[in-house]
Design an enzyme around this catalytic site. Structure first.
Site, PDB file in Angstrom:
ATOM      1  N   ASN A   1       9.041  -5.481  20.370  1.00  0.00           N
ATOM      2  CA  ASN A   1       9.369  -5.531  18.942  1.00  0.00           C
ATOM      3  C   ASN A   1      10.651  -4.728  18.738  1.00  0.00           C
ATOM      4  OD1 ASN A   1       9.534  -5.368  16.191  1.00  0.00           O
ATOM      5  ND2 ASN A   1       7.452  -4.601  15.868  1.00  0.00           N
TER       6      ASN A   1
ATOM      7  N   ARG B   1       8.290 -10.154  18.811  1.00  0.00           N
ATOM      8  CA  ARG B   1       8.154 -10.291  17.370  1.00  0.00           C
ATOM      9  C   ARG B   1       9.541 -10.652  16.830  1.00  0.00           C
ATOM     10  NH1 ARG B   1       9.038  -6.741  12.748  1.00  0.00           N
ATOM     11  NH2 ARG B   1       7.815  -7.599  11.050  1.00  0.00           N
TER      12      ARG B   1
ATOM     13  N   HIS C   1       4.574 -10.059   7.538  1.00  0.00           N
ATOM     14  CA  HIS C   1       3.323  -9.570   8.142  1.00  0.00           C
ATOM     15  C   HIS C   1       2.469 -10.763   8.587  1.00  0.00           C
ATOM     16  CE1 HIS C   1       3.513  -5.723   5.425  1.00  0.00           C
ATOM     17  NE2 HIS C   1       4.099  -5.501   6.581  1.00  0.00           N
TER      18      HIS C   1
ATOM     19  N   LEU D   1      -2.492  -3.182   4.022  1.00  0.00           N
ATOM     20  CA  LEU D   1      -2.004  -2.025   3.264  1.00  0.00           C
ATOM     21  C   LEU D   1      -1.526  -0.945   4.221  1.00  0.00           C
ATOM     22  CD1 LEU D   1      -4.994  -1.832   0.714  1.00  0.00           C
ATOM     23  CD2 LEU D   1      -2.910  -3.228   0.557  1.00  0.00           C
ATOM     24  N   GLY D   2      -0.243  -0.986   4.520  1.00  0.00           N
ATOM     25  CA  GLY D   2       0.361   0.049   5.354  1.00  0.00           C
ATOM     26  C   GLY D   2       1.531   0.620   4.585  1.00  0.00           C
ATOM     27  N   ASN D   3       2.513   1.142   5.308  1.00  0.00           N
ATOM     28  CA  ASN D   3       3.717   1.589   4.624  1.00  0.00           C
ATOM     29  C   ASN D   3       4.364   0.391   3.928  1.00  0.00           C
ATOM     30  OD1 ASN D   3       5.709   3.373   3.855  1.00  0.00           O
ATOM     31  ND2 ASN D   3       6.983   2.773   5.597  1.00  0.00           N
ATOM     32  N   GLY D   4       4.438  -0.744   4.632  1.00  0.00           N
ATOM     33  CA  GLY D   4       4.699  -2.027   3.985  1.00  0.00           C
ATOM     34  C   GLY D   4       3.345  -2.605   3.615  1.00  0.00           C
TER      35      GLY D   4
ATOM     36  N   ARG E   1       8.923   0.557  -1.172  1.00  0.00           N
ATOM     37  CA  ARG E   1       9.381  -0.662  -1.861  1.00  0.00           C
ATOM     38  C   ARG E   1       8.647  -0.824  -3.182  1.00  0.00           C
ATOM     39  NH1 ARG E   1       8.205  -3.853   3.195  1.00  0.00           N
ATOM     40  NH2 ARG E   1       9.951  -3.436   4.571  1.00  0.00           N
TER      41      ARG E   1
ATOM     42  N   ARG F   1      -1.151   9.559   2.237  1.00  0.00           N
ATOM     43  CA  ARG F   1      -1.958  10.789   2.339  1.00  0.00           C
ATOM     44  C   ARG F   1      -1.310  11.940   1.584  1.00  0.00           C
ATOM     45  NH1 ARG F   1      -2.568  10.162   8.696  1.00  0.00           N
ATOM     46  NH2 ARG F   1      -0.502   9.375   8.245  1.00  0.00           N
TER      47      ARG F   1
ATOM     48  N   ILE G   1      -3.492   2.193   5.609  1.00  0.00           N
ATOM     49  CA  ILE G   1      -4.268   2.569   4.427  1.00  0.00           C
ATOM     50  C   ILE G   1      -5.555   1.735   4.358  1.00  0.00           C
ATOM     51  CG2 ILE G   1      -4.228   2.668   1.891  1.00  0.00           C
ATOM     52  CD1 ILE G   1      -1.104   2.936   2.163  1.00  0.00           C
TER      53      ILE G   1
ATOM     54  N   GLU H   1      -1.173  -6.293  15.878  1.00  0.00           N
ATOM     55  CA  GLU H   1      -0.087  -7.270  15.955  1.00  0.00           C
ATOM     56  C   GLU H   1       0.355  -7.508  17.394  1.00  0.00           C
ATOM     57  OE1 GLU H   1       1.858  -5.233  12.407  1.00  0.00           O
ATOM     58  OE2 GLU H   1       2.680  -7.251  12.266  1.00  0.00           O
TER      59      GLU H   1
HETATM   60  P1  AMP Z   1       1.024   1.678   8.739  1.00  0.00           P
HETATM   61  O1  AMP Z   1       2.349   1.234   8.147  1.00  0.00           O
HETATM   62  O2  AMP Z   1       0.054   0.555   8.923  1.00  0.00           O
HETATM   63  O3  AMP Z   1       1.176   2.559   9.948  1.00  0.00           O
HETATM   64  O4  AMP Z   1       0.345   2.628   7.618  1.00  0.00           O
HETATM   65  C1  AMP Z   1       0.951   3.816   7.164  1.00  0.00           C
HETATM   66  C2  AMP Z   1       0.200   4.302   5.920  1.00  0.00           C
HETATM   67  O5  AMP Z   1      -1.186   4.472   6.260  1.00  0.00           O
HETATM   68  C3  AMP Z   1       0.700   5.640   5.380  1.00  0.00           C
HETATM   69  O6  AMP Z   1       0.831   5.560   3.958  1.00  0.00           O
HETATM   70  C4  AMP Z   1      -0.425   6.601   5.735  1.00  0.00           C
HETATM   71  O7  AMP Z   1      -0.566   7.619   4.781  1.00  0.00           O
HETATM   72  C5  AMP Z   1      -1.643   5.699   5.733  1.00  0.00           C
HETATM   73  N1  AMP Z   1      -2.692   6.250   6.573  1.00  0.00           N
HETATM   74  C6  AMP Z   1      -2.687   6.361   7.917  1.00  0.00           C
HETATM   75  N2  AMP Z   1      -3.809   6.987   8.349  1.00  0.00           N
HETATM   76  C7  AMP Z   1      -4.524   7.278   7.253  1.00  0.00           C
HETATM   77  C8  AMP Z   1      -5.767   7.932   7.018  1.00  0.00           C
HETATM   78  N3  AMP Z   1      -6.476   8.421   8.030  1.00  0.00           N
HETATM   79  N4  AMP Z   1      -6.205   8.029   5.733  1.00  0.00           N
HETATM   80  C9  AMP Z   1      -5.472   7.546   4.729  1.00  0.00           C
HETATM   81  N5  AMP Z   1      -4.282   6.919   4.875  1.00  0.00           N
HETATM   82  C10 AMP Z   1      -3.815   6.796   6.118  1.00  0.00           C
END
Ligand code: AMP
Length: 397
Positions: free
Chosen positions: A7, A91, A180, A209-212, A241, A285, A332, A384
């Site tokens: 990637n 990717r 995604h 639900l991640g950073n994106g 975003r 967090r 998230i 992924e």
């Molecule tokens: P990703 O882009 O999928 O890596 O997700 C990143 C997001 O996941 C960030 O906003 C983190 O705060 C959230 N995150 C990761 N681990 C946890 C956790 N144990 N509890 C709550 N949020 C989390």
């Protein structure tokens, strides 16, 4: 059969070597600051210590060579020679309207990736460089392009057209693509199996639900709508975003603050979302910690984030005339019990009820709805890299 998953970002390269006989990760790692001073490779062989190499990486070709060297290193490596690598899955961000599935790379595929530079200006050039670097390092080993936009290609036209003059769609392919896609395809497929739904007709909503962050609606594993658009900016509130905004906001702020459209897009992509509302952090967090301490803007950021998800779920239930299962995935979605609970409590009108005990789980595939819930709700971790490796294997085996 061993498959290398790559990637490439503009200055980074993430990789995993996966043994597809048992889908185990043999090693993974990251090349950072490619083309910038201070570049380094962090290599993590499974069951062995982390191995860090700080060495100049002027381009992705050098980075790929360093990955190969780490993989075969007598001490830190996991294979005897690169000839053990049967294929490489890449990717690729944008496949435009050309590809609804992954494909083995040839000159035509490379031309399409190049033709889509306009649509994915940060990622597509890096993705192509990564492919060409692997071609040079491992002649004869097939490279497979796995497009992040492929899943969205099954959307009906009414879902992907923007209501702007049609000529822009015809001239420039301006439309909703969705991103995604590899995650949404993987998770929705796993949900159909895990929830025991009809593989042709099961209606699934996936909340990535991640950073994106993005959300998709699919029937029988085929995407019928998704929240990201021409670019990943549209849809849910994200880490940095904005997601959906009235486009007139751009003009208004440009005029008031003497900014260009490009500067405004930078703000909408990098300084908005959870970070923009809370003024604290893009990381969920951190914002929740501030919320717990009584910070009002942090509280509003989390509430806006949840509210947008709740609205989209309602819209997608309407779009599909029902839903059988809702899944939460990514950082998230997999880890945050409170956000899952808040979202689901607002979906009681669908007959959804959550088992609070089951919902305490983190990062595990788990049904979190009660037995009598009318819609099944679950945590379904995304993977992924494994999804890319599986699609690569399908094409080369
Ligand atoms: P990703 O882009 O999928 O890596 O997700 C990143 C997001 O996941 C960030 O906003 C983190 O705060 C959230 N995150 C990761 N681990 C946890 C956790 N144990 N509890 C709550 N949020 C989390």
């Amino acid at each position: 059969m061993k498959i290398l998953v790559i990637n490439c970002g503009s200055s980074s390269l993430k990789y995993q070597l996966i043994d597809m006989d048992n889908e185990s990760v043999l090693a993974k790692g990251l090349c950072e600051r490619i083309g910038i001073e201070g570049s380094m490779l962090t290599h993590k062989p499974t069951g062995k210590d982390k191995y860090v190499v700080e060495k100049s990486m002027p381009d992705h070709k050098v980075a790929v060579q360093m990955v190969m060297d780490a993989l075969v290193d007598p001490e830190h490596g996991v294979i005897a020679g690169t000839d053990e690598i049967s294929a490489v899955g890449h990717r690729v961000l944008h496949g435009g309207q050309y590809y609804s599935d992954s494909i083995i790379v040839n000159d035509d595929v490379k031309k399409v990736i190049r033709d889509c530079f306009d649509l994915g200006p940060l990622h597509n050039p890096a993705n192509l460089i990564g492919i060409e670097a692997c071609e040079a390092a491992m002649p004869g080993v097939p490279n497979v392009a796995v497009f992040d936009t492929a899943f969205g290609q099954s959307m009906p036209k009414k879902a992907y057209l923007y209501a702007i003059p049609y000529e822009y769609y015809e001239k420039y392919s301006i439309r909703r693509y969705g991103f995604h896609g590899t995650s949404h395809r993987f998770v929705s497929g796993e949900v159909l199996k895990f929830a025991g739904l009809d593989p042709e007709k099961g209606k699934v909503i996936v909340c990535h639900l991640g950073n994106g962050a993005s959300i998709s609606a699919s029937i029988g594993g085929k995407c019928v709508d998704t929240s990201m658009g021409l670019t990943p900016l549209e849809g849910l509130v994200m880490g940095t975003r904005s997601g959906d905004v009235d486009p007139a906001v751009l003009q208004f702020i440009c005029n008031k603050e003497n900014k260009t459209v490009n500067e405004m897009l930078d703000i909408l992509n990098k300084k908005s979302g959870l970070l923009g509302i809370s003024g604290i952090s893009s990381d969920c967090r951190d914002v929740q910690n501030a919320q717990a301490e009584g910070n009002e803007r942090a509280d509003m950021a989390i509430k806006s984030f949840e509210y947008r998800i709740i609205k989209y779920i309602g819209a997608y239930v309407a779009a599909m005339n029902g839903v059988d299962a809702i899944a939460f995935t990514a950082g998230i979605g997999e880890n945050d019990a409170m956000i899952r609970k808040d979202v689901c409590d607002s979906l009681a009108y669908l007959g959804i009820s959550i088992d609070d005990e089951a919902n305490k789980v983190r990062g595990e595939r788990k049904m979190i709805s009660t037995a009598d819930s009318k819609v099944k709700v679950m945590i379904m971790p995304t993977d992924e890299e494994l999804a890319i490796a599986r699609e690569t294997l399908e094409l080369v085996k």
